[in-house]
Design a protein around this motif. Structure first.
Motif, PDB file in Angstrom:
ATOM      1  N   ARG A 225       0.859  -1.177   0.000  1.00 19.22           N
ATOM      2  CA  ARG A 225       0.000   0.000   0.000  1.00 19.22           C
ATOM      3  C   ARG A 225       0.895   1.226   0.000  1.00 19.22           C
ATOM      4  NH1 ARG A 225      -2.201   1.669   6.026  1.00 19.22           N
ATOM      5  NH2 ARG A 225      -0.216   1.586   7.096  1.00 19.22           N
TER       6      ARG A 225
ATOM      7  N   TYR B   7      -9.375  -3.516  -0.544  1.00 17.09           N
ATOM      8  CA  TYR B   7      -8.495  -4.636  -0.186  1.00 17.09           C
ATOM      9  C   TYR B   7      -8.356  -5.622  -1.344  1.00 17.09           C
ATOM     10  CZ  TYR B   7      -7.977  -3.383   4.736  1.00 17.09           C
ATOM     11  OH  TYR B   7      -7.630  -2.741   5.907  1.00 17.09           O
TER      12      TYR B   7
ATOM     13  N   VAL C  86      -5.748  -4.395  -3.856  1.00 13.69           N
ATOM     14  CA  VAL C  86      -4.378  -4.597  -3.382  1.00 13.69           C
ATOM     15  C   VAL C  86      -3.971  -6.065  -3.487  1.00 13.69           C
ATOM     16  CG1 VAL C  86      -2.891  -4.460  -1.352  1.00 13.69           C
ATOM     17  CG2 VAL C  86      -4.438  -2.574  -1.893  1.00 13.69           C
TER      18      VAL C  86
ATOM     19  N   LEU D 238      -6.194   2.423   3.822  1.00 14.11           N
ATOM     20  CA  LEU D 238      -5.513   1.597   2.841  1.00 14.11           C
ATOM     21  C   LEU D 238      -5.410   2.406   1.554  1.00 14.11           C
ATOM     22  CD1 LEU D 238      -4.273  -1.192   2.227  1.00 14.11           C
ATOM     23  CD2 LEU D 238      -6.494  -1.859   1.307  1.00 14.11           C
TER      24      LEU D 238
ATOM     25  N   LEU E 124      -3.972   3.138  -2.034  1.00 14.64           N
ATOM     26  CA  LEU E 124      -3.520   2.271  -3.118  1.00 14.64           C
ATOM     27  C   LEU E 124      -2.127   2.672  -3.576  1.00 14.64           C
ATOM     28  CD1 LEU E 124      -6.807   2.079  -5.206  1.00 14.64           C
ATOM     29  CD2 LEU E 124      -6.068   0.608  -3.337  1.00 14.64           C
TER      30      LEU E 124
END
Length: 370
Positions: free
Chosen positions: A101, A138, A141, A264, A266
């Motif tokens: 991340r 998520y 990722v 989170l 990217l």
């Protein structure tokens, strides 16, 4: 092969990768796996046991970014220091996968969540903290890293209708297994067995309070990690796990426990983004105009799907939001690259430019910034 290392995932493929690594001074190097990280200090396991380790000055000097440093799950070539319970890391074996991340804040750099993972459990609890749009992030990722994602819905005992959440997750993540579990009522453990085979490295990723440490303790049959309750007002968790660490489960799988992530962001995730939103990408390819912006153009398949209700409006909004985020990161990377090239030229070398921005010790000291 050494049984101790095999328990941590060592195999013939890793042995082949290690064969070409030599010490610059001719001294002996041994394979080791990074099992935990504490700022700039690592915990590694070798064929003779666990040791604390640091990278060499040469390694630190040549690393281009934070992502070049060892991360939990990495296999490294280390030198064991005589008479000391320490080791020095000289080289990093090529990663098979790395879940990354963008670091928190305004710094443009990569943070490795876990390396050499086979499966990642994208973990969300079935309470007020449920957020299907966060789940999509998520997924981006995990898919970018080439790691097999499994959606894990925890605390099913707190939910009157877990299947409704399962259905919503399946709509957001077609072709991805979705499993509801409860450590309290011992429900769902058998469904996880296929992903917890000997030699496999798996991780649990999610925000604080979703029950990652509870999940580890449940699967291990032992209190390996401390757990805390969630806040009553918003069901958000308090940080319990403060660093990334590997554990061996009774069945032989290696488990990566991670701190909860407040955000989170990217990082270089274009292919993962396209795969996560493949349905919208397919619609966009059906638009009448190849440069359709999906606003007011005639023959826009995306707008038609939104009007018909076959495309969820909030899913599409997240698609556009993450698209803009990735484009913004790409622009910043180009800008930073140009600036660093100019600095390197003026300073007579690329390493002067690197050190003018941030020292490597600062990189590592800020590594666990959740």
């Amino acid at each position: 092969m050494n049984e101790r290392l095999m328990a941590w995932g060592w195999n013939e493929s890793w042995a082949e990768a290690f064969e070409g690594v030599v010490h610059p001074g001719g001294r002996k190097l041994v394979p080791a796996r990074v099992t935990a990280q504490f700022s700039h200090l690592y915990q590694v396991v070798t064929e003779t046991g666990e040791r604390h380790a640091e990278v060499t000055g040469k390694f630190e000097y040549e690393a281009e970014s934070r992502g070049d440093f060892p991360a939990v799950g990495d296999w490294v070539a280390a030198e064991l220091l005589d008479g000391e319970a320490k080791a020095v890391i000289h080289a990093l074996l090529p990663r098979r996968s790395a879940m990354s991340r963008k670091v928190a804040g305004n710094v443009l750099d990569e943070q490795i969540i876990g390396a050499n993972l086979d499966v990642v459990f994208l973990t969300s609890s079935l309470n007020e903290d449920w957020n299907v749009r966060r789940l999509e992030r998520y997924l981006i990722v995990a898919r970018e890293a080439g790691i097999r994602p499994v959606v894990l819905l925890t605390k099913a005992d707190l939910c009157d209708d877990p299947q409704a959440y399962v259905d919503e997750a399946e709509r957001a993540a077609p072709d991805v297994p979705v499993i509801a579990v409860s450590a309290v009522t011992d429900v769902g453990k058998e469904a996880l067995a296929a992903y917890l085979q000997p030699g496999m490295t798996v991780a649990a990723a999610g925000s604080s309070g979703v029950g990652k440490s509870t999940l580890l303790n449940w699967l291990a049959g032992d209190a390996l990690q401390e757990v805390q309750g969630i806040r009553e007002d918003d069901a958000r968790g308090r940080h319990t796990t403060t660093h990334r660490e590997l554990f061996i489960l009774p069945g032989g799988a290696v488990w990566l426990d991670t701190p909860g992530m407040r955000e989170l962001q990217l990082w270089d995730s274009q292919s993962g983004w396209q795969e996560t939103f493949a349905d919208i990408e397919a619609l966009a390819a059906s638009c009448r105009f190849t440069d359709c912006r999906h606003e007011s153009e005639l023959g826009c398949a995306v707008r038609a799907a939104l009007a018909e209700g076959t495309l969820d409006a909030s899913r599409y909004a997240n698609y556009r939001k993450t698209e803009r985020e990735l484009a913004r990161i790409a622009r910043k990377e180009q800008s930073v690259s140009k600036r660093q090239q100019k600095q390197a030229a003026s300073r007579g070398g690329r390493h002067g430019a690197k050190r003018a921005e941030l020292s490597k010790r600062d990189y590592l000291a800020a590594y666990d910034d959740e």
